[in-house]
Scaffold this motif. Structure first.
Motif, mmCIF file in Angstrom:
data_model
loop_
_atom_site.group_PDB
_atom_site.id
_atom_site.type_symbol
_atom_site.label_atom_id
_atom_site.label_comp_id
_atom_site.label_asym_id
_atom_site.label_seq_id
_atom_site.Cartn_x
_atom_site.Cartn_y
_atom_site.Cartn_z
ATOM 1 N N PHE A 140 4.920 -8.055 2.747
ATOM 2 C CA PHE A 140 5.324 -9.457 2.603
ATOM 3 C C PHE A 140 4.949 -9.982 1.217
ATOM 4 N N ALA A 141 3.744 -9.663 0.772
ATOM 5 C CA ALA A 141 3.314 -10.092 -0.566
ATOM 6 C C ALA A 141 4.169 -9.431 -1.639
ATOM 7 N N GLN A 142 4.517 -8.167 -1.436
ATOM 8 C CA GLN A 142 5.392 -7.464 -2.391
ATOM 9 C C GLN A 142 6.759 -8.135 -2.464
ATOM 10 N N ALA A 143 7.292 -8.496 -1.308
ATOM 11 C CA ALA A 143 8.613 -9.133 -1.272
ATOM 12 C C ALA A 143 8.580 -10.481 -1.976
ATOM 13 N N ILE A 144 7.523 -11.253 -1.741
ATOM 14 C CA ILE A 144 7.409 -12.558 -2.401
ATOM 15 C C ILE A 144 7.286 -12.385 -3.906
ATOM 16 N N ALA A 145 6.503 -11.394 -4.339
ATOM 17 C CA ALA A 145 6.378 -11.131 -5.774
ATOM 18 C C ALA A 145 7.721 -10.756 -6.378
ATOM 19 N N ALA A 146 8.518 -9.971 -5.645
ATOM 20 C CA ALA A 146 9.850 -9.586 -6.135
ATOM 21 C C ALA A 146 10.768 -10.794 -6.223
ATOM 22 N N MET A 147 10.705 -11.679 -5.235
ATOM 23 C CA MET A 147 11.518 -12.890 -5.275
ATOM 24 C C MET A 147 11.133 -13.769 -6.460
ATOM 25 N N ASN A 148 9.829 -13.884 -6.699
ATOM 26 C CA ASN A 148 9.374 -14.722 -7.807
ATOM 27 C C ASN A 148 9.763 -14.140 -9.154
ATOM 28 N N ALA A 149 9.742 -12.815 -9.271
ATOM 29 C CA ALA A 149 10.159 -12.174 -10.514
ATOM 30 C C ALA A 149 11.646 -12.415 -10.764
ATOM 31 N N ALA A 150 12.450 -12.315 -9.712
ATOM 32 C CA ALA A 150 13.887 -12.573 -9.851
ATOM 33 C C ALA A 150 14.128 -14.040 -10.193
ATOM 34 N N HIS A 151 13.360 -14.931 -9.569
ATOM 35 C CA HIS A 151 13.483 -16.362 -9.861
ATOM 36 C C HIS A 151 13.178 -16.631 -11.328
#
Length: 219
Positions: A140-151
């Motif tokens: 879950f933390a990895q997914a959030i980090a990926a979303m934030n990087a894309a953002h």
């Protein structure tokens, strides 16, 4: 503006479904419709034509995401779901919405920790709802980090009900949280969207009427 704590929201939903007889899937799909509208608007404003990527967890917030994905497909918009968590823990409503997505030819892929294609038109955060009360970790933390990087790279992000990782009552970041451009919150505002870090992570706040009776909202 009506504001309800997470505990008050849970009880209000229970009364609406169990005592007033409003189908839970009806509420979920109405909520998803508002998210779908926000995604289409953000996608158009950004001039992006790639697919929409929906991150879904196993709870009812994930069910909102599955419903958003199939609603986008019905509108001819490419959308795919990236699932995070244990599929055996999916709620009945989330599973029902996943089945609707699959019946329309949609795809659900387990999250593998990879980064997000910068050509993605929009990201939908449907990992956790307002009930999260523990630090986010693992995939879950990895997914959030990926979303934030894309953002950070320019991909618009729309959050369902609350940015995942934000405490619904305090606005605290529970380890890591999604940075959203817009949060579509259901029925009424929650304290965590109006205070602390939650206000910064939520982006534009849109309060969506999903069909909860007015007397429950005002009570």
């Amino acid at each position: 503006m009506i504001v309800k704590t997470t505990r008050e929201m849970k009880e209000m939903d229970r009364i609406a479904i169990q005592e007033r007889g409003i189908p839970s899937l009806q509420l979920m799909e109405t909520a998803a419709g508002h998210v779908t509208k926000a995604v289409l608007s953000r996608r158009a404003e950004a001039g992006r034509s790639g697919p929409v990527l929906v991150f879904c967890g196993p709870g009812n917030n994930g069910g909102d995401g599955f419903a958003c994905a199939w609603q986008l497909l019905e509108r001819g918009v490419q959308a795919r779901v990236c699932f995070v968590g244990n599929p055996e823990k999916m709620t009945a409503d989330a599973r029902a919405e996943q089945e609707k997505l699959l019946a329309l030819g949609g795809t659900v892929t387990p999250y593998d920790g990879s980064s997000i294609d910068p050509g993605t038109a929009c990201i939908v955060d449907a990992l956790f709802g307002v009930g999260l009360d523990r630090p986010v970790g693992g995939a879950f933390a990895q997914a959030i980090a990926a979303m934030n990087a894309a953002h950070a790279a320019g991909v618009p992000v729309v959050a369902c009900d609350i940015p995942s990782g934000i405490h619904g009552d305090t606005g605290d970041v529970l380890g890591i949280a999604v940075q959203a451009d817009e949060t579509v919150t259901f029925s009424c505002a929650k304290p965590g969207l109006l205070t602390g870090q939650g206000k910064l992570y939520a982006g534009q706040l849109t309060i969506a009427d999903i069909g909860i009776p007015e007397d429950l909202l005002q009570g």
